[in-house]
Write a protein that holds these residues in place. Structure first.
Motif, PDB file in Angstrom:
ATOM      1  N   LEU A 175      -1.820   1.206  12.460  1.00  0.00           N
ATOM      2  CA  LEU A 175      -0.745   2.135  12.802  1.00  0.00           C
ATOM      3  C   LEU A 175      -0.258   2.799  11.513  1.00  0.00           C
ATOM      4  N   THR A 176      -0.773   3.976  11.229  1.00  0.00           N
ATOM      5  CA  THR A 176      -0.469   4.677   9.972  1.00  0.00           C
ATOM      6  C   THR A 176      -0.164   6.144  10.259  1.00  0.00           C
ATOM      7  N   PRO A 177       0.476   6.844   9.314  1.00  0.00           N
ATOM      8  CA  PRO A 177       0.737   8.272   9.516  1.00  0.00           C
ATOM      9  C   PRO A 177      -0.535   9.094   9.702  1.00  0.00           C
ATOM     10  N   LYS A 178      -1.660   8.591   9.185  1.00  0.00           N
ATOM     11  CA  LYS A 178      -2.911   9.342   9.288  1.00  0.00           C
ATOM     12  C   LYS A 178      -3.696   9.024  10.559  1.00  0.00           C
ATOM     13  N   SER A 179      -3.295   7.985  11.274  1.00  0.00           N
ATOM     14  CA  SER A 179      -4.015   7.633  12.503  1.00  0.00           C
ATOM     15  C   SER A 179      -3.606   8.572  13.621  1.00  0.00           C
ATOM     16  N   THR A 180      -4.568   8.977  14.414  1.00  0.00           N
ATOM     17  CA  THR A 180      -4.310   9.885  15.530  1.00  0.00           C
ATOM     18  C   THR A 180      -4.246   9.070  16.814  1.00  0.00           C
ATOM     19  N   LEU A 181      -3.080   9.039  17.417  1.00  0.00           N
ATOM     20  CA  LEU A 181      -2.909   8.297  18.660  1.00  0.00           C
ATOM     21  C   LEU A 181      -3.026   9.249  19.842  1.00  0.00           C
ATOM     22  N   PRO A 182      -3.656   8.820  20.935  1.00  0.00           N
ATOM     23  CA  PRO A 182      -3.800   9.702  22.103  1.00  0.00           C
ATOM     24  C   PRO A 182      -2.440  10.154  22.623  1.00  0.00           C
ATOM     25  N   ALA A 183      -2.281  11.456  22.807  1.00  0.00           N
ATOM     26  CA  ALA A 183      -1.014  11.988  23.303  1.00  0.00           C
ATOM     27  C   ALA A 183      -0.664  11.404  24.665  1.00  0.00           C
ATOM     28  N   LYS A 184      -1.691  10.995  25.438  1.00  0.00           N
ATOM     29  CA  LYS A 184      -1.436  10.451  26.772  1.00  0.00           C
ATOM     30  C   LYS A 184      -0.659   9.143  26.717  1.00  0.00           C
ATOM     31  N   TRP A 185      -0.586   8.522  25.532  1.00  0.00           N
ATOM     32  CA  TRP A 185       0.203   7.302  25.398  1.00  0.00           C
ATOM     33  C   TRP A 185       1.698   7.577  25.507  1.00  0.00           C
ATOM     34  N   PHE A 186       2.086   8.836  25.318  1.00  0.00           N
ATOM     35  CA  PHE A 186       3.501   9.159  25.214  1.00  0.00           C
ATOM     36  C   PHE A 186       3.913  10.157  26.292  1.00  0.00           C
ATOM     37  N   ASP A 187       4.766   9.724  27.216  1.00  0.00           N
ATOM     38  CA  ASP A 187       5.333  10.651  28.184  1.00  0.00           C
ATOM     39  C   ASP A 187       6.264  11.618  27.454  1.00  0.00           C
ATOM     40  N   GLN A 193       6.568  16.760  20.495  1.00  0.00           N
ATOM     41  CA  GLN A 193       6.006  16.076  19.327  1.00  0.00           C
ATOM     42  C   GLN A 193       6.053  14.573  19.574  1.00  0.00           C
ATOM     43  N   HIS A 194       4.880  13.945  19.655  1.00  0.00           N
ATOM     44  CA  HIS A 194       4.852  12.522  19.966  1.00  0.00           C
ATOM     45  C   HIS A 194       4.837  11.667  18.705  1.00  0.00           C
ATOM     46  N   ASN A 195       5.312  10.450  18.880  1.00  0.00           N
ATOM     47  CA  ASN A 195       5.303   9.421  17.836  1.00  0.00           C
ATOM     48  C   ASN A 195       6.108   9.789  16.591  1.00  0.00           C
ATOM     49  N   LEU A 196       7.254  10.426  16.805  1.00  0.00           N
ATOM     50  CA  LEU A 196       8.194  10.638  15.716  1.00  0.00           C
ATOM     51  C   LEU A 196       8.923   9.338  15.421  1.00  0.00           C
ATOM     52  N   SER A 197       9.846   9.372  14.464  1.00  0.00           N
ATOM     53  CA  SER A 197      10.707   8.216  14.248  1.00  0.00           C
ATOM     54  C   SER A 197      11.388   7.846  15.563  1.00  0.00           C
ATOM     55  N   SER A 198      11.583   6.559  15.768  1.00  0.00           N
ATOM     56  CA  SER A 198      12.243   6.099  16.989  1.00  0.00           C
ATOM     57  C   SER A 198      13.674   6.604  17.093  1.00  0.00           C
ATOM     58  N   LEU A 199      14.237   7.130  16.001  1.00  0.00           N
ATOM     59  CA  LEU A 199      15.549   7.769  16.098  1.00  0.00           C
ATOM     60  C   LEU A 199      15.501   8.950  17.055  1.00  0.00           C
ATOM     61  N   ASP A 200      14.376   9.679  17.064  1.00  0.00           N
ATOM     62  CA  ASP A 200      14.229  10.807  17.972  1.00  0.00           C
ATOM     63  C   ASP A 200      14.377  10.343  19.414  1.00  0.00           C
ATOM     64  N   LEU A 201      13.751   9.231  19.731  1.00  0.00           N
ATOM     65  CA  LEU A 201      13.829   8.661  21.069  1.00  0.00           C
ATOM     66  C   LEU A 201      15.249   8.184  21.371  1.00  0.00           C
ATOM     67  N   PRO A 252       0.826  -1.211   0.000  1.00  0.00           N
ATOM     68  CA  PRO A 252       0.000   0.000   0.000  1.00  0.00           C
ATOM     69  C   PRO A 252       0.861   1.262   0.000  1.00  0.00           C
ATOM     70  N   LYS A 253       0.284   2.366  -0.443  1.00  0.00           N
ATOM     71  CA  LYS A 253       1.008   3.634  -0.502  1.00  0.00           C
ATOM     72  C   LYS A 253       0.788   4.453   0.762  1.00  0.00           C
ATOM     73  N   GLN A 254       1.662   5.453   0.932  1.00  0.00           N
ATOM     74  CA  GLN A 254       1.522   6.475   1.972  1.00  0.00           C
ATOM     75  C   GLN A 254       1.391   5.887   3.366  1.00  0.00           C
ATOM     76  N   THR A 255       2.364   5.064   3.723  1.00  0.00           N
ATOM     77  CA  THR A 255       2.387   4.449   5.046  1.00  0.00           C
ATOM     78  C   THR A 255       3.793   4.565   5.621  1.00  0.00           C
ATOM     79  N   TYR A 256       3.966   4.043   6.835  1.00  0.00           N
ATOM     80  CA  TYR A 256       5.291   4.031   7.453  1.00  0.00           C
ATOM     81  C   TYR A 256       6.225   3.029   6.786  1.00  0.00           C
TER      82      TYR A 256
END
Length: 205
Positions: free
Chosen positions: A157-169, A182-190, A36-40
């Motif tokens: 789990l897609t770029p267009k899905s909105t995940l609750p910010a409370k999931w991410f400290d 900014q939550h849920n960036l590439s894991s490189l950020d973490l 599929p197109k336009q995904t992670y």
């Protein structure tokens, strides 16, 4: 017997993806789907001095729109990997753990891969190794149609899905004085910001 979670392949996966990997014992990566197109699967998002930046790997569909993920090639018609590395370096050179991980990551990005899944696997293996995550990773051998199973995250789990910010400290990001967290960036950020604490963060997310 431990359950196996189903995930799509992903390019330098987002934090939510890595949280699922860190909390699972067995992970099956889907490679038998029609791509599929336009995904992670071939993109990730960084936080730069200019704001959010999407990086996309150009792909080759060997069988057109019916190409399986396992057969998706990587195009090197342009030096996208050099451009991606420069963006990563610009975004994270001031991060506390960047120097610890930069050399191997650059080496992996500058290598050439025929298939997207091989590029993604090399990067996932390195991120897991750096974060000391030991979950078992396998690739699917048959396609399982999408289900409502709680362990199937291939299409939720897609770029267009909105995940609750409370999931991410919140953690300290490089440009925290300029942008809100900014939550849920590439894991490189973490990885670059938390280093050896990344796995603990993921397991409580």
């Amino acid at each position: 017997m431990p359950k196996t979670i189903l995930l799509a392949t992903a390019y330098m996966p987002p934090v939510a993806y890595m949280a699922l990997v860190a909390q699972a014992q067995n992970v099956s990566i889907e490679v038998c789907e029609t791509y599929p197109k336009q995904t992670y699967r071939n993109r990730c998002t960084l936080l730069t001095a200019g704001g959010l930046l999407d990086l996309t790997v150009p792909v080759v569909r060997t069988n057109g729109n019916h190409t399986m993920t396992a057969d998706i090639g990587v195009s090197y018609a342009e030096a996208w990997n050099v451009r991606h590395w420069r963006a990563i370096e610009s975004a994270y050179s001031a991060a506390p753990y960047f120097l610890y991980y930069r050399d191997k990551l650059q080496q992996l990005l500058y290598a050439r891969y025929e298939r997207l899944i091989d590029l993604n696997s090399a990067l996932l293996d390195y991120i897991m190794h750096s974060m000391k995550i030991e979950s078992a990773i396998t690739r699917s051998t048959d396609f399982v149609p999408p289900t409502a199973d709680a362990d199937d995250y291939r299409y939720s789990l897609t770029p267009k899905s909105t995940l609750p910010a409370k999931w991410f400290d919140n953690y300290c990001q490089v440009f925290y004085t300029k942008f809100p967290f900014q939550h849920n960036l590439s894991s490189l950020d973490l990885l670059f910001n938390l280093g050896p604490e990344s796995a603990s963060y993921l397991k409580r997310t």
